[in-house]
Write an enzyme that holds these catalytic residues in place. Structure first.
Site, PDB file in Angstrom:
ATOM      1  N   ASN A 142      -0.995  17.755 -21.033  1.00 57.04           N
ATOM      2  CA  ASN A 142      -1.507  16.605 -21.885  1.00 57.04           C
ATOM      3  C   ASN A 142      -1.531  17.124 -23.300  1.00 57.04           C
ATOM      4  O   ASN A 142      -2.103  16.634 -24.324  1.00 57.04           O
ATOM      5  CB  ASN A 142      -2.944  16.232 -21.613  1.00 57.04           C
ATOM      6  CG  ASN A 142      -2.837  15.404 -20.391  1.00 57.04           C
ATOM      7  OD1 ASN A 142      -1.867  14.595 -20.115  1.00 57.04           O
ATOM      8  ND2 ASN A 142      -3.758  15.437 -19.549  1.00 57.04           N
TER       9      ASN A 142
ATOM     10  N   LYS B 114       7.187  22.057 -15.997  1.00 50.72           N
ATOM     11  CA  LYS B 114       6.628  20.876 -15.314  1.00 50.72           C
ATOM     12  C   LYS B 114       6.263  20.914 -13.933  1.00 50.72           C
ATOM     13  O   LYS B 114       5.244  20.843 -13.270  1.00 50.72           O
ATOM     14  CB  LYS B 114       7.277  19.673 -15.480  1.00 50.72           C
ATOM     15  CG  LYS B 114       6.601  18.267 -14.923  1.00 50.72           C
ATOM     16  CD  LYS B 114       5.494  17.765 -15.888  1.00 50.72           C
ATOM     17  CE  LYS B 114       4.870  16.434 -15.362  1.00 50.72           C
ATOM     18  NZ  LYS B 114       5.417  15.276 -15.780  1.00 50.72           N
TER      19      LYS B 114
ATOM     20  N   HIS C 127      -1.254  14.933 -26.424  1.00 56.36           N
ATOM     21  CA  HIS C 127      -1.128  13.509 -26.218  1.00 56.36           C
ATOM     22  C   HIS C 127      -2.349  13.007 -26.196  1.00 56.36           C
ATOM     23  O   HIS C 127      -2.242  11.429 -26.546  1.00 56.36           O
ATOM     24  CB  HIS C 127      -1.049  13.451 -24.451  1.00 56.36           C
ATOM     25  CG  HIS C 127       0.295  13.830 -23.915  1.00 56.36           C
ATOM     26  ND1 HIS C 127       1.216  14.980 -24.436  1.00 56.36           N
ATOM     27  CD2 HIS C 127       1.464  13.001 -23.212  1.00 56.36           C
ATOM     28  CE1 HIS C 127       2.510  14.824 -23.777  1.00 56.36           C
ATOM     29  NE2 HIS C 127       2.562  13.744 -23.212  1.00 56.36           N
TER      30      HIS C 127
ATOM     31  N   ARG D 211      -3.291  21.249 -14.617  1.00 54.98           N
ATOM     32  CA  ARG D 211      -2.413  20.187 -14.789  1.00 54.98           C
ATOM     33  C   ARG D 211      -2.459  19.695 -16.140  1.00 54.98           C
ATOM     34  O   ARG D 211      -1.953  18.979 -16.882  1.00 54.98           O
ATOM     35  CB  ARG D 211      -2.005  19.287 -13.863  1.00 54.98           C
ATOM     36  CG  ARG D 211      -1.018  18.239 -14.105  1.00 54.98           C
ATOM     37  CD  ARG D 211      -0.663  17.040 -12.906  1.00 54.98           C
ATOM     38  NE  ARG D 211       0.267  16.244 -13.338  1.00 54.98           N
ATOM     39  CZ  ARG D 211       1.103  15.603 -12.508  1.00 54.98           C
ATOM     40  NH1 ARG D 211       0.704  15.608 -10.921  1.00 54.98           N
ATOM     41  NH2 ARG D 211       1.973  14.619 -12.934  1.00 54.98           N
TER      42      ARG D 211
ATOM     43  N   GLU E 122       8.886  16.691 -25.886  1.00 56.89           N
ATOM     44  CA  GLU E 122       8.272  17.084 -24.528  1.00 56.89           C
ATOM     45  C   GLU E 122       8.769  18.324 -24.202  1.00 56.89           C
ATOM     46  O   GLU E 122       8.205  19.552 -23.525  1.00 56.89           O
ATOM     47  CB  GLU E 122       8.582  16.222 -23.466  1.00 56.89           C
ATOM     48  CG  GLU E 122       7.768  14.811 -23.519  1.00 56.89           C
ATOM     49  CD  GLU E 122       6.279  14.885 -23.150  1.00 56.89           C
ATOM     50  OE1 GLU E 122       5.864  16.041 -22.996  1.00 56.89           O
ATOM     51  OE2 GLU E 122       5.501  14.038 -23.224  1.00 56.89           O
TER      52      GLU E 122
ATOM     53  N   LYS F  71       3.009  11.114 -11.610  1.00 55.09           N
ATOM     54  CA  LYS F  71       1.789  10.112 -12.165  1.00 55.09           C
ATOM     55  C   LYS F  71       2.873   8.864 -12.549  1.00 55.09           C
ATOM     56  O   LYS F  71       3.468   9.085 -13.395  1.00 55.09           O
ATOM     57  CB  LYS F  71       1.428  11.025 -13.496  1.00 55.09           C
ATOM     58  CG  LYS F  71       0.577  12.251 -13.185  1.00 55.09           C
ATOM     59  CD  LYS F  71       0.182  12.653 -14.385  1.00 55.09           C
ATOM     60  CE  LYS F  71      -0.724  12.003 -15.376  1.00 55.09           C
ATOM     61  NZ  LYS F  71      -1.194  12.814 -16.386  1.00 55.09           N
TER      62      LYS F  71
ATOM     63  N   ARG G 164       0.699  -1.341  -0.019  1.00 55.02           N
ATOM     64  CA  ARG G 164      -0.054   0.060  -0.002  1.00 55.02           C
ATOM     65  C   ARG G 164       0.783   1.021   0.193  1.00 55.02           C
ATOM     66  O   ARG G 164       0.348   2.359   0.394  1.00 55.02           O
ATOM     67  CB  ARG G 164      -1.025   0.076   1.227  1.00 55.02           C
ATOM     68  CG  ARG G 164      -1.854  -0.959   0.980  1.00 55.02           C
ATOM     69  CD  ARG G 164      -3.106  -1.045   2.321  1.00 55.02           C
ATOM     70  NE  ARG G 164      -3.972  -2.133   2.011  1.00 55.02           N
ATOM     71  CZ  ARG G 164      -3.918  -3.325   2.616  1.00 55.02           C
ATOM     72  NH1 ARG G 164      -2.828  -3.621   3.148  1.00 55.02           N
ATOM     73  NH2 ARG G 164      -4.921  -4.261   2.209  1.00 55.02           N
TER      74      ARG G 164
ATOM     75  N   HIS H 216       7.227   7.344 -27.526  1.00 56.62           N
ATOM     76  CA  HIS H 216       6.186   8.488 -27.105  1.00 56.62           C
ATOM     77  C   HIS H 216       6.231   9.817 -27.663  1.00 56.62           C
ATOM     78  O   HIS H 216       5.422  10.210 -27.908  1.00 56.62           O
ATOM     79  CB  HIS H 216       6.502   8.098 -25.520  1.00 56.62           C
ATOM     80  CG  HIS H 216       5.426   9.326 -24.811  1.00 56.62           C
ATOM     81  ND1 HIS H 216       4.110   9.215 -24.809  1.00 56.62           N
ATOM     82  CD2 HIS H 216       5.533  10.408 -24.328  1.00 56.62           C
ATOM     83  CE1 HIS H 216       3.598  10.110 -24.160  1.00 56.62           C
ATOM     84  NE2 HIS H 216       4.469  10.956 -23.870  1.00 56.62           N
TER      85      HIS H 216
ATOM     86  N   HIS I 258      -1.304   9.811 -27.945  1.00 55.06           N
ATOM     87  CA  HIS I 258      -1.543   8.205 -27.405  1.00 55.06           C
ATOM     88  C   HIS I 258      -2.189   7.360 -28.309  1.00 55.06           C
ATOM     89  O   HIS I 258      -1.995   6.224 -28.336  1.00 55.06           O
ATOM     90  CB  HIS I 258      -2.292   8.413 -26.185  1.00 55.06           C
ATOM     91  CG  HIS I 258      -1.430   9.031 -24.830  1.00 55.06           C
ATOM     92  ND1 HIS I 258      -1.905   9.163 -23.690  1.00 55.06           N
ATOM     93  CD2 HIS I 258      -0.042   9.006 -24.821  1.00 55.06           C
ATOM     94  CE1 HIS I 258      -0.976   9.216 -22.911  1.00 55.06           C
ATOM     95  NE2 HIS I 258       0.279   9.253 -23.651  1.00 55.06           N
TER      96      HIS I 258
ATOM     97  N   GLU J 274      -4.270  16.691 -10.950  1.00 55.04           N
ATOM     98  CA  GLU J 274      -4.782  16.792 -12.495  1.00 55.04           C
ATOM     99  C   GLU J 274      -6.137  17.263 -12.189  1.00 55.04           C
ATOM    100  O   GLU J 274      -7.182  16.465 -13.081  1.00 55.04           O
ATOM    101  CB  GLU J 274      -4.577  15.774 -13.417  1.00 55.04           C
ATOM    102  CG  GLU J 274      -4.569  16.128 -14.711  1.00 55.04           C
ATOM    103  CD  GLU J 274      -4.171  15.001 -15.809  1.00 55.04           C
ATOM    104  OE1 GLU J 274      -4.838  14.710 -16.901  1.00 55.04           O
ATOM    105  OE2 GLU J 274      -3.076  14.430 -15.601  1.00 55.04           O
TER     106      GLU J 274
END
Length: 357
Positions: free
Chosen positions: A244, A226, A247, A240, A188, A146, A124, A263, A251, A236
């Protein structure tokens, strides 16, 4: 060494950027992790074979931290599966790692995602730090907490927010980075400039070559973008989402390629598509699309989005993480350094994208 603080209250940490030696890197990580009961070092297997810096770094960590063991992960995106995470968690359990243990990830963005997600869910949640070794990981994947893996339905659909204790980027790893992967990382960097730092774009355009001093400044600038966005919106829920940019379509293209595209290459195509859509909608200022297309191409990135965008590719946006009630929070850039988020119905988005590109 440049140190950038990520101010998140009790979850705050530092991003250290320098052409450092392994001793300095290990010391930064050891200081950030405190007194763990044991440390598992997860290494991208390809990096472990190619870079002479990896094993000395593991040994330097072992000299400063208890119970250090090394586990080599499947190379690249192939480590971002639930099966790979299960193997890592089983290995941790077999090694006797308890809740006081910590992970250290050494590798690119996929390794950062894998290490962070494993740390988030093992017992956990345990502590972790990352040593990003690719440009993409340094400026994006390793910062912000993330973490996650891919499933058949789409990329990064299973994951968790789990902040590292430290990010230590040794620029020396970039010396052996293949040109294609370096270019992918620059996507990026361009994204960071487009959404929040127009001066960064000017810097990229002014330097056809990238001397070490300029590269260090470029990386620092991208990381600061960032960090500023993450500090304002850790999970997010709002701003935030501008990270993306490129993306949503990227993606979809990446998954449609069977992950044969890197990527950053897919993000490059996604940014071109987003700029084309913004231009068609009258949101993006005239001239920005050709300007950025020229920059991306000069950096060695693909820009031929028209040849790659088809209805079946765009169908993959239906499982995008940013989809809400049939709409997608789509990021548009009106002008360099500014980003906005618009909710666009999926059917409308697909139709407009196909017409715009």
């Amino acid at each position: 060494m440049t140190t950038i603080s990520v101010p998140l209250g009790q979850r705050s940490y530092q991003v250290c950027i320098a052409p450092a030696g392994v001793a300095e890197m290990a010391q930064e990580i050891a200081a950030a992790l405190g007194k763990p009961t044991g440390v598992a070092v997860l290494v991208d297997s390809r990096l472990g074979q190619l870079s002479p810096r990896v094993q000395p770094l593991v040994e330097a960590l072992a000299a400063r931290l208890p119970g250090v063991q090394r586990l080599d992960l499947p190379a690249g995106e192939s480590c971002k599966t639930l099966a790979a995470i299960e193997r890592t968690c089983g290995w941790l359990a077999g090694g006797g790692y308890d809740r006081g243990a910590a992970l250290v990830g050494i590798g690119g963005g996929a390794t950062s995602d894998h290490a962070g997600f494993a740390a988030a869910i093992y017992l956990r949640g345990i502590a972790y730090a990352t040593c990003p070794t690719t440009l993409l990981a340094m400026v994006d994947a390793s910062v912000g907490g993330k973490t996650g893996v891919d499933i058949a339905a789409g990329k990064n659909l299973v994951g968790a927010f789990h902040q590292p204790r430290a990010v230590v980027a040794d620029l020396g790893f970039l010396d052996s980075l293949p040109a294609r992967e370096f270019a992918a990382g620059m996507a990026e960097v361009v994204k960071a400039g487009l959404i929040a730092d127009a001066a960064l774009l000017d810097m990229l355009e002014a330097h056809a070559a990238m001397p070490a001093a300029v590269l260090a400044k470029v990386i620092e600038s991208a990381v600061r973008v960032k960090v500023e966005v993450v500090a304002a919106d850790e999970r997010e829920s709002g701003r935030r989402a501008i990270l993306n940019f490129g993306h949503t379509v990227g993606h979809a293209i990446e998954a449609a390629s069977g992950f044969q595209l890197l990527h950053g290459e897919a993000v490059s195509l996604g940014m071109v598509a987003a700029l084309a859509l913004g231009t068609a909608r009258g949101v993006t200022e005239p001239g920005l699309l050709p300007r950025m297309t020229a920059l991306l191409a000069r950096l060695g990135l693909p820009v031929d989005v028209k040849q790659r965008l088809a209805a079946d590719v765009l169908d993959r946006m239906e499982v995008d993480k940013k989809r809400v009630s049939g709409s997608v929070r789509f990021v548009l850039v009106p002008r360099p350094g500014q980003a906005i988020i618009e909710a666009i119905a999926l059917d409308e988005l697909k139709r407009e994208l196909l017409a715009a590109v």
